[in-house]
Write an enzyme that holds these catalytic residues in place. Structure first.
Site, PDB file in Angstrom:
ATOM      1  CB  SER A 171       7.034  -0.933   8.562  1.00 45.36           C
ATOM      2  OG  SER A 171       8.128  -1.564   8.975  1.00 45.36           O
ATOM      3  CG  ASP A 226       8.346  -6.507   3.095  1.00 44.95           C
ATOM      4  OD1 ASP A 226       9.051  -6.752   3.943  1.00 44.95           O
ATOM      5  OD2 ASP A 226       7.501  -5.780   3.184  1.00 44.95           O
ATOM      6  CG  HIS A 287       9.909  -3.169   4.386  1.00 42.46           C
ATOM      7  ND1 HIS A 287       8.548  -3.990   5.202  1.00 42.46           N
ATOM      8  CD2 HIS A 287      10.044  -2.265   5.344  1.00 42.46           C
ATOM      9  CE1 HIS A 287       8.342  -3.302   6.145  1.00 42.46           C
ATOM     10  NE2 HIS A 287       9.129  -2.300   6.491  1.00 42.46           N
TER      11      HIS A 287
END
Ligand SMILES: *[C@@H]1O[C@H](CO)[C@@H](O)[C@H](O)[C@H]1NC(C)=O
Ligand SMILES: *[C@@H]1O[C@H](CO)[C@@H](O)[C@H](O)[C@H]1NC(C)=O
Ligand SMILES: *[C@@H]1O[C@H](CO)[C@@H](O)[C@H](O)[C@H]1NC(C)=O
Ligand SMILES: *[C@@H]1O[C@H](CO)[C@@H](O)[C@H](O)[C@H]1NC(C)=O
Length: 312
Positions: A171, A226, A287
């Protein structure tokens, strides 16, 4: 969420898209799969508070049980960093004697949605190459810890000169890891990059520069739809580092070798970017799962509220 509104406007403004020819392959070996599932565990470990709060000399552990292979390895934290800058970059530098690796890991944010709501996406010149522009927030996150990290890294490399340097993150941590790896390579290091669920980090010139740096491989993973790797938008001038390793297994299903598709163009419309280049904001669940529940250690001890993500 200030950011999402213009996004929806942009979405409705798009009527057509050019489909670039895709160069894809589905040829990863089970051995490669095993190594991806290993390195992601270092990114997972960066979310586990004991690993980034004053634990130099200790072994890496994940209370969420999402880094078993790292826990089985002989690891030592050399340095941790957290809450040290206003950008709240956190992570650790560790040595893995089992795999003869020096690992620099960056943690993602407590709440990716809070980040999206606050993100401004300005460019800054990282001075890595002519015409390179990096996203300001990601670049400052790295430069905020760079001096301390590079000092600790130099000492570690001279102690373990034959170890491979691996930079990992998930991320926002992946975005910082990407820029950190690029910068460290420019300073003469070889660095292998494992970036899971990374947002785009800069303009096409920077993306191409990192793609072609040739001082260590780039493994940039995305998972089905995602939305985070689809930000900041290509429409805003951002581009991805190549290649893309697109995990196509749904949800938290076990990833197998035939479900990882490699795209040589980092923004291939057949990959995570999609034909419209628009993030699917309903796919946040994608995600969180990259081989493991990557951010499984988010939870007790986290200072910011994350209730807005719990519904996913
Ligand atoms: C760098 O290390 C020094 C000495 O340990 C510490 O005082 C400082 O807060 C650190 N700075 C950052 C940005 O981590
Ligand atoms: C790999 O995963 C996909 C998606 O979950 C599944 O359809 C396929 O049967 C799996 N292949 C093997 C060889 O297990
Ligand atoms: C996978 O996701 C399902 C549905 O969200 C959940 O019930 C299950 O516990 C998850 N399994 C694992 C291994 O995380
Ligand atoms: C980070 O800062 C917050 C807020 O000041 C604090 O509650 C938290 O314990 C700190 N975390 C670490 C890891 O130092």
């Amino acid at each position: 969420m200030h950011f999402l509104k213009p996004l929806l406007v942009a979405m409705s403004a798009i009527t057509a898209c050019e489909a670039a020819p895709s160069l894809q392959s589905r040829a990863i070996s089970t051995q490669a799969l095993g190594s991806y599932d290993f390195w992601v565990q270092y990114a997972a470990a960066s979310y586990c508070e004991p690993n980034y709060v004053a634990k130099a000399g200790h072994k890496l552990t994940c209370w969420a049980k999402n880094c078993p292979a790292v826990e089985e390895s002989s690891t030592t934290i050399v340095m941790d960093f957290s809450n040290t800058t206003k950008t709240d970059t956190a992570g650790y530098l560790a040595v893995d004697d089992t795999h003869k690796a020096i690992v620099l890991a960056f943690r993602g944010s407590y709440s990716v949605r809070n980040w999206l709501a606050d993100a401004t996406f300005f460019y800054t010149d990282p001075k890595l190459c002519n015409g390179c522009e990096a996203e300001l927030g990601f670049w400052s996150s790295w430069t905020g810890v760079r001096d301390n990290v590079t000092e600790a890294l130099s000492g570690t490399i001279s102690k373990y000169p034959n170890y491979e340097l691996v930079v990992v993150g998930h991320s926002l941590g992946a975005a910082i890891a990407t820029l950190a790896a690029a910068d460290l390579r420019e300073k003469g290091h070889e660095a292998t990059l494992y970036a899971f669920a990374s947002p785009r980090v800069g303009n096409p010139t920077l993306a191409k520069f990192i793609t072609d740096q040739g001082k260590g491989a780039n493994y940039r993973f995305t998972h089905t739809e995602d939305p985070v790797p689809n930000l900041p938008l290509q429409l805003m001038g951002y581009a991805h580092v190549s290649p893309e390793y697109h995990i196509t297994t749904p949800g938290n299903a076990t990833v197998n070798a035939s479900s990882v598709v490699i795209y040589q163009n980092g923004d291939d419309p057949k990959g995570n970017t999609g034909a419209l280049g628009i993030p699917n904001l309903f796919a946040f669940m994608d995600h969180h799962y990259y081989f493991e529940r990557t951010d499984g250690c988010l939870g007790p001890g986290m200072p910011f509220k994350r209730s807005d993500e719990d519904s996913n």
